[in-house]
Design a protein around this motif. Structure first.
Motif, PDB file in Angstrom:
ATOM      1  N   GLY A 252       0.878  -1.106  -0.047  1.00  7.71           N
ATOM      2  CA  GLY A 252       0.070  -0.033   0.031  1.00  7.71           C
ATOM      3  C   GLY A 252       0.898   1.415  -0.074  1.00  7.71           C
ATOM      4  O   GLY A 252       0.360   2.358  -0.253  1.00  7.71           O
ATOM      5  N   LEU A 253       2.203   1.142   0.474  1.00 11.63           N
ATOM      6  CA  LEU A 253       2.973   2.359   0.374  1.00 11.63           C
ATOM      7  C   LEU A 253       3.297   2.846  -1.124  1.00 11.63           C
ATOM      8  O   LEU A 253       3.743   3.709  -1.321  1.00 11.63           O
ATOM      9  N   PHE A 254       2.973   1.703  -1.885  1.00 11.84           N
ATOM     10  CA  PHE A 254       3.766   2.031  -3.442  1.00 11.84           C
ATOM     11  C   PHE A 254       2.370   1.835  -4.280  1.00 11.84           C
ATOM     12  O   PHE A 254       2.730   2.557  -5.340  1.00 11.84           O
ATOM     13  N   VAL A 255       1.628   1.093  -4.094  1.00 11.22           N
ATOM     14  CA  VAL A 255       0.510   0.962  -4.942  1.00 11.22           C
ATOM     15  C   VAL A 255      -0.856   1.045  -4.215  1.00 11.22           C
ATOM     16  O   VAL A 255      -1.195   0.304  -3.301  1.00 11.22           O
ATOM     17  N   LYS A 256      -1.722   2.263  -5.008  1.00 10.87           N
ATOM     18  CA  LYS A 256      -3.013   2.166  -4.102  1.00 10.87           C
ATOM     19  C   LYS A 256      -3.948   1.336  -4.609  1.00 10.87           C
ATOM     20  O   LYS A 256      -4.269   1.178  -5.814  1.00 10.87           O
ATOM     21  N   ARG A 257      -4.697   0.791  -3.680  1.00  5.96           N
ATOM     22  CA  ARG A 257      -5.556  -0.347  -3.946  1.00  5.96           C
ATOM     23  C   ARG A 257      -7.067   0.309  -4.406  1.00  5.96           C
ATOM     24  O   ARG A 257      -7.228   1.400  -3.714  1.00  5.96           O
ATOM     25  N   PRO A 258      -7.701  -0.199  -5.416  1.00  7.44           N
ATOM     26  CA  PRO A 258      -8.994   0.458  -5.595  1.00  7.44           C
ATOM     27  C   PRO A 258      -9.867   0.440  -4.609  1.00  7.44           C
ATOM     28  O   PRO A 258      -9.861  -0.572  -3.623  1.00  7.44           O
ATOM     29  N   ASP A 259     -10.610   1.584  -4.130  1.00 12.03           N
ATOM     30  CA  ASP A 259     -11.381   1.567  -2.923  1.00 12.03           C
ATOM     31  C   ASP A 259     -12.506   0.580  -3.021  1.00 12.03           C
ATOM     32  O   ASP A 259     -13.141   0.537  -4.052  1.00 12.03           O
ATOM     33  N   GLN A 260     -12.612  -0.170  -1.986  1.00 13.36           N
ATOM     34  CA  GLN A 260     -12.976  -1.506  -1.757  1.00 13.36           C
ATOM     35  C   GLN A 260     -14.743  -0.948  -1.340  1.00 13.36           C
ATOM     36  O   GLN A 260     -15.649  -1.728  -1.389  1.00 13.36           O
ATOM     37  N   PHE A 261     -14.869   0.285  -0.652  1.00  6.25           N
ATOM     38  CA  PHE A 261     -16.272   0.451  -0.085  1.00  6.25           C
ATOM     39  C   PHE A 261     -17.319   1.332  -1.103  1.00  6.25           C
ATOM     40  O   PHE A 261     -18.167   1.427  -0.911  1.00  6.25           O
ATOM     41  N   GLU A 262     -16.362   1.993  -2.037  1.00  8.66           N
ATOM     42  CA  GLU A 262     -17.268   2.771  -3.122  1.00  8.66           C
ATOM     43  C   GLU A 262     -18.412   1.913  -3.727  1.00  8.66           C
ATOM     44  O   GLU A 262     -19.547   2.485  -3.893  1.00  8.66           O
ATOM     45  N   PRO A 263     -18.276   0.594  -4.301  1.00 10.71           N
ATOM     46  CA  PRO A 263     -19.444  -0.067  -4.571  1.00 10.71           C
ATOM     47  C   PRO A 263     -20.351  -0.477  -3.840  1.00 10.71           C
ATOM     48  O   PRO A 263     -21.607  -0.683  -4.297  1.00 10.71           O
ATOM     49  N   PHE A 264     -20.449  -0.139  -2.640  1.00 11.55           N
ATOM     50  CA  PHE A 264     -21.383  -0.257  -1.499  1.00 11.55           C
ATOM     51  C   PHE A 264     -22.024   1.069  -1.124  1.00 11.55           C
ATOM     52  O   PHE A 264     -22.548   1.254  -0.053  1.00 11.55           O
ATOM     53  N   GLY A 265     -21.617   1.919  -1.868  1.00 14.47           N
ATOM     54  CA  GLY A 265     -22.354   3.574  -1.676  1.00 14.47           C
ATOM     55  C   GLY A 265     -21.556   4.249  -0.380  1.00 14.47           C
ATOM     56  O   GLY A 265     -22.355   5.359   0.040  1.00 14.47           O
ATOM     57  N   LEU A 266     -20.318   4.088  -0.220  1.00  9.11           N
ATOM     58  CA  LEU A 266     -19.667   4.503   0.879  1.00  9.11           C
ATOM     59  C   LEU A 266     -18.733   5.523   0.479  1.00  9.11           C
ATOM     60  O   LEU A 266     -18.010   5.287  -0.457  1.00  9.11           O
TER      61      LEU A 266
END
Length: 266
Positions: A252-266
């Motif tokens: 996570g320090l080098f590669v930003k993970r796609p937001d896991q919460f956006e698909p749930f409306g957060l």
């Protein structure tokens, strides 16, 4: 070989995910809930799977209802091969002194008393039939770690870790296997509900959580593989172990993970 599985608290979240995964592999599954609407909805979702699924209203804090769950599943399927005490409640938006008394009592009744009831009913039944696997769902705090807001919930899970070890030792002389499940940080209906109730607290932890959380459909197949492979008491089926946490945090320090919460409306 077709197995017969009972999962408590299994009409949403990781419980429903486990039920769907077992049923998709052709195993028979009995699910339960305190809510008739949730039970009906879950059975509809499971209907297309090759395994047979049945459901029953059950409050796990009521030992009579838990015994009826066992009796009904046994009458329907025959022997019960796997019993999973998944029913639990996590209310994690308050510090210990601010948790409403009703929420404290509900967590204790559901998480502690409900699991103990399930173990006593299932273990007695499995001893009588000569075999079976019994798993308890653990979670944050069960290893003694502290997280803000998990004071009461974590206490119940810490206690269940001890209880599960004790039960395994007491049943060491019979063919009933006692195991533990730690699913890690999974996005469930409960997580979404609490994030919406306390958006400020959620946003403070969002970045860290985003590195560690997973979805039910990612975690459930791994957990079912581990449950089926378990051959001795004391086994921990664990998705998010220390090595995986360290790897994700470093990545996570080098590669930003796609937001896991956006698909749930957060």
């Amino acid at each position: 070989m077709t197995l017969n599985v009972v999962i408590t608290g299994s009409t949403e979240g990781i419980g429903l995910g486990l039920a769907a995964e077992f049923a998709s592999r052709g195993h028979n599954v009995a699910i339960c809930s305190r809510s008739a609407d949730k039970l009906e909805s879950a059975l509809a979702k499971l209907a297309a799977q090759p395994g047979k699924t049945v459901g029953r209203i059950c409050d796990v804090a009521d030992v009579t209802a838990v015994q009826a769950l066992w009796d009904n599943a046994k009458e329907t399927f025959g022997e019960i091969d796997i019993w999973i005490n998944n029913a639990g409640l996590a209310r994690t938006v308050w510090p210990i002194l601010e948790v409403p008394q009703g929420e404290v009592e509900t967590m204790l009744r559901t998480n502690m008393l409900g699991t103990i009831n399930g173990c006593r009913v299932a273990a007695n039944g499995m001893r009588a039939q000569g075999q079976g696997k019994l798993f308890n769902m653990l979670g944050g705090g069960s290893s003694g770690e502290y997280f803000p807001g998990l004071g009461i919930y974590g206490t119940t899970k810490r206690g269940l870790d001890y209880f599960t070890d004790a039960l395994g030792k007491e049943l060491a002389d019979c063919d009933v296997i006692i195991g533990k499940i730690r699913p890690g940080m999974v996005i469930t209906e409960a997580v979404i509900r609490e994030a919406r109730e306390k958006p400020e607290a959620f946003e403070k932890s969002r970045a860290t959580m985003n590195k560690l959380v997973d979805r039910v459909d990612t975690v459930a197949p791994y957990l079912v593989d581990g449950i089926l492979a378990t051959q001795k008491s004391g086994t921990m089926v664990r998705w998010l172990n220390g090595g995986k946490i360290a790897m994700r945090m470093t990545k996570g320090l080098f590669v930003k993970r796609p937001d896991q919460f956006e698909p749930f409306g957060l």
